[in-house]
Design an enzyme around this catalytic site. Structure first.
Site, PDB file in Angstrom:
ATOM      1  N   LYS A 195     -21.353  -7.061 -77.802  1.00  0.00           N
ATOM      2  CA  LYS A 195     -22.004  -5.772 -77.547  1.00  0.00           C
ATOM      3  C   LYS A 195     -23.512  -5.993 -77.451  1.00  0.00           C
ATOM      4  O   LYS A 195     -24.201  -6.134 -78.458  1.00  0.00           O
ATOM      5  CB  LYS A 195     -21.694  -4.761 -78.638  1.00  0.00           C
ATOM      6  CG  LYS A 195     -22.286  -3.378 -78.334  1.00  0.00           C
ATOM      7  CD  LYS A 195     -21.982  -2.393 -79.443  1.00  0.00           C
ATOM      8  CE  LYS A 195     -22.544  -1.022 -79.107  1.00  0.00           C
ATOM      9  NZ  LYS A 195     -24.031  -1.032 -79.023  1.00  0.00           N
ATOM     10  N   SER A 255     -23.712  -6.744 -82.128  1.00  0.00           N
ATOM     11  CA  SER A 255     -25.020  -6.105 -82.028  1.00  0.00           C
ATOM     12  C   SER A 255     -26.101  -6.911 -82.752  1.00  0.00           C
ATOM     13  O   SER A 255     -26.459  -7.999 -82.334  1.00  0.00           O
ATOM     14  CB  SER A 255     -24.919  -4.675 -82.558  1.00  0.00           C
ATOM     15  OG  SER A 255     -26.007  -3.899 -82.133  1.00  0.00           O
ATOM     16  N   ASP A 281     -30.635 -20.434 -80.243  1.00  0.00           N
ATOM     17  CA  ASP A 281     -31.600 -20.768 -79.185  1.00  0.00           C
ATOM     18  C   ASP A 281     -32.773 -21.586 -79.713  1.00  0.00           C
ATOM     19  O   ASP A 281     -33.283 -22.475 -79.019  1.00  0.00           O
ATOM     20  CB  ASP A 281     -32.116 -19.491 -78.519  1.00  0.00           C
ATOM     21  CG  ASP A 281     -31.044 -18.801 -77.685  1.00  0.00           C
ATOM     22  OD1 ASP A 281     -30.022 -19.447 -77.388  1.00  0.00           O
ATOM     23  OD2 ASP A 281     -31.221 -17.613 -77.341  1.00  0.00           O
TER      24      ASP A 281
END
Length: 738
Positions: free
Chosen positions: A494, A469, A480
């Site tokens: 998740k 999460s 990224d």
């Protein structure tokens, strides 16, 4: 006046009735029937699911078949009670469950449960009869303890044989703990009674919850219904668990298992318990007897484990993948209330010497993404939050001359989304951190709006299968942006958002208390457009995993939301780490060849792969004892080798030398050990079944080898950057000279 024979007959009758009350009569209860409110709840749940759920899976004949299979699996997961004739009888409803749920007609569901109750009564009575017989443990025969993939028993005779082996195995497991025959019989008699009583004590709300969750979980694994009492107990247990051992429990068939270990709690600080461990028995105090809890309801086990702060509880456990042949180990934990400081971010400063280079590495251990909402809403300036605490740690690192930072998110199951975004902002300039998409199709980009950066230096993020999460959001953003190298294991995966709804809020003038629905209503996406759902975050450098850990994760659910993607956000990459990662992988692979711990893990994984599909166990006492000795020998070999490596005067040149200079958790551990001092005892003076198995590592030879390797990788990154900088300066100087 009664004659002596009348008295004898009366006593015999009394003893017979007494036996029946303990072995059978208490098991025969009335059938359970649905309550009127369940029809209302069933219809309402269908409407909410069809209007609001993110997945939008139709309730049709195809899903009906899945619901029936799931409901049967929930009731009898190991195929120990139902007969194949029962299953064949239930087939008449295979394509009708959808219609029943939509109409609120629950008769079929409750009929299945009532058949199950009857079968439990029959099996329990048979188990009691088996305990009156003598078992031959010199005979070589096997028992299949995991029957999930087996066929249903065709006849009572076939099921009798399965249960004969089950009871024999249960008896042998206790016999190998040096229990006396009378004690074994008493323990197993009570165990089977408790298992049956737990089923017979289930109310209509419980049965409705089991059945309706077979529907909801068949749509998507994070959607579920909680009855009013379950909702109340959930809130209560979540708070009370923090006043016991700091662990959240779950029920898996006849076993109570460890579902979550609260970071910084007594169980976490003790260090032996793992997610998935099965609790076989619970003992009070440092010494004494155990209560066998196999077959108990989770509420009863929680009550037994809870206790006064400072008192000791003992758990007899085996691992999640351990079979019946495993000799359990005993874990002693001093009960306490989890302190906020123990759940908050902690840090270490490590000195890494390798290949003539030496670097200071700062490690931030982040157990969860926390935020004191109440203090924030009330306007308190000193409210606690992940971002505020990490910011202070980074300031300390700067003062201490730290050159690189490791953010350790292992076992971090998530928490506050706001904190995941704000924490990301400490390492990047303003920009997007995560995207969300809800069931209506609306998309939203969550951004960090603060342009300040608290740490601009080299950075590494550690993750594992239990990082989920909010942890995945932070790790994905750092990856990224090219802000950090991610190492460890693939994360949980998740990437969905759930809301909890009280059903009573959707009905006017409702006098009955209804349950709650937790529903998946959205999905997270990375700023590059990909989802963390199902796939998780893939590390740039992957470590060998612990045996069996790969079965945890979203991808293990057949009906989990699939990976998907949307358009990427507009963001500026901090750096392209492609060349750095190639170099770091090369260095990591070189060290892995001489790193004993990674080599050991690879061998254990090979052994696990070879044995994981073997779900049988020998019912020969000699064979069982031999297998136990072999496992213990492997553990002792590992401990001996680790101790030799750690006490070596000359460290391996490739592994270098790592020293912990500062550890903020030391004060917490010292306090915890002071509480533990009253529980030390002379093991030699205890009963054989009180002696813990040698499964845990000695404190003086324990090392977090994954963290050490992460520190080496970050040290390599610092060296790489320094060489690149020198080369760049040399090139610039050469151009100037020319």
């Amino acid at each position: 006046m009664k004659t002596p024979i009348d008295k004898i007959l009366r006593n015999l009758l009394y003893l017979t009735l007494l036996w029946m009350s303990s072995a059978s009569a208490l098991l025969v209860e009335h059938e359970v029937n649905p309550a009127p409110k369940h029809q209302q709840e069933s219809k309402m749940l269908v409407r909410l699911m069809e209007e609001l759920h993110y997945k939008n899976k139709p309730l049709d004949d195809t899903l009906s078949a899945t619901i029936l299979d799931e409901y049967i699996r929930v009731l009898d997961p190991n195929k120990m009670y139902f007969l194949s004739t029962d299953i064949a009888d239930f087939e008449r409803w295979r394509t009708q469950m959808d219609d029943f749920i939509r109409a609120g007609d629950l008769k079929a569901a409750f009929q299945v449960f009532n058949v199950f109750k009857q079968r439990v009564t029959q099996r329990t009575e048979h188990a009691h009869r088996l305990l009156d017989k003598t078992f031959d443990f010199s005979q070589e025969e096997t028992y299949r303890w995991d029957r999930k993939k087996s066929e249903w028993a065709m006849t009572d005779k076939e099921l009798d044989e399965i249960w004969r082996k089950k009871v024999k195995n249960d008896y042998l497991s206790l016999k190998l703990l040096d229990k006396e025959p009378d004690d074994i019989k008493e323990t197993l008699t009570k165990r089977y009674q408790v298992m049956a009583k737990r089923i017979n004590n289930l109310k209509s709300d419980d049965v409705f919850q089991y059945f309706i969750n077979a529907y909801l979980s068949s749509v998507e694994p994070h959607t579920g219904y909680m009855s009013p009492i379950t909702s109340e107990n959930f809130e209560l247990n979540m708070s009370l668990s923090l006043e016991g051992i700091g662990a959240v429990l779950m029920n898996d068939g006849e076993y109570t298992q460890i579902n979550t270990i609260v970071k910084g709690g007594p169980a976490d600080l003790e260090g032996s318990l793992q997610k998935g461990d099965k609790i076989l028995a619970v003992g009070q105090g440092s010494e004494g007897s155990f209560d066998d809890v196999i077959g108990w309801g989770i509420e009863d086990v929680v009550q037994l484990i809870r206790g006064e702060k400072g008192s000791t509880v003992r758990l007899r456990i085996i691992g999640e993948d351990d079979g019946p042949e495993t000799i359990p180990k005993i874990v002693k934990i001093v009960r306490d209330k989890v302190k906020l400081e123990q759940q908050a971010a902690q840090y270490k400063i490590m000195d890494v010497k390798e290949g003539g280079a030496e670097h200071k590495i700062g490690v931030i251990d982040l157990p969860t993404f926390y935020l004191d909402f109440a203090a924030l809403r009330s306007g308190e300036a000193d409210y606690r939050s992940t971002t505020k605490d990490v910011k202070k740690i980074l300031q300390t690192f700067k003062q201490e001359g730290v050159e690189g930072v490791v953010v350790d998110l292992r076992n971090n199951g998530g928490g506050s989304l706001i904190e995941a975004i704000n924490l990301s902002g400490l390492f990047i300039k303003r920009g997007p951190v995560v995207q969300t998409k809800v069931s209506t199709g609306k998309k939203d980009v969550k951004k960090d709006v603060d342009p300040r950066i608290e740490w601009e230096g080299p950075m590494l993020v550690m993750v594992n299968h239990f990082s989920a999460s909010a942890s995945e959001i932070f790790a994905a953003a750092m990856q990224d942006y090219g802000r950090a190298v991610v190492v460890g294991n693939q994360t949980y995966g998740k990437g969905t958002v759930q809301n909890v709804m009280r059903l009573s809020d959707y009905i006017e003038n409702n006098e009955q208390e209804l349950g709650q629905l937790k529903m998946t209503m959205g999905q997270f996406f990375r700023i590059n457009g990909g989802s963390t759902q199902n796939r998780g975050v893939i590390p740039d450098i992957e470590f060998p995993d612990s045996p069996g850990a790969d079965k945890y994760g979203e991808s293990e659910y057949d009906n989990a939301l699939p990976w998907s993607s949307i358009a990427p956000s507009d963001y500026n990459v901090y750096a392209d780490l492609t060349d750095e990662i190639v170099y770091l992988k090369k260095r990591f692979n070189e060290r892995s060849k001489v790193n004993f711990e990674f080599d050991y893990l690879n061998k254990e994984n090979q052994l696990y792969a070879a044995e994981k599909d073997d779900v049988t166990v020998s019912l020969s006492a000699e064979t069982r004892q031999q297998k136990t000795k072999e496992r213990e020998h492997r553990k002792q070999q590992r401990k001996a080798k680790r101790k030799a490596l750690l006490t070596a005067t000359e460290p391996d040149p490739l592994l270098g030398e790592i020293t912990v200079l500062v550890d903020s958790t030391e004060a917490l551990v010292v306090e915890d050990k002071e509480q533990d001092s009253d529980m030390s005892s002379d093991i030699a003076g205890q009963d054989p079944d009180e002696t813990p198995e040698t499964d845990e590592e000695d404190d003086d030879i324990f090392v977090d080898f994954r963290l050490h390797e992460s520190a080496r990788i970050l040290s390599d990154l610092i060296d790489f950057n320094q060489r690149q900088l020198v080369a760049k300066n040399d090139k610039a100087k050469l151009n100037t000279d020319n």
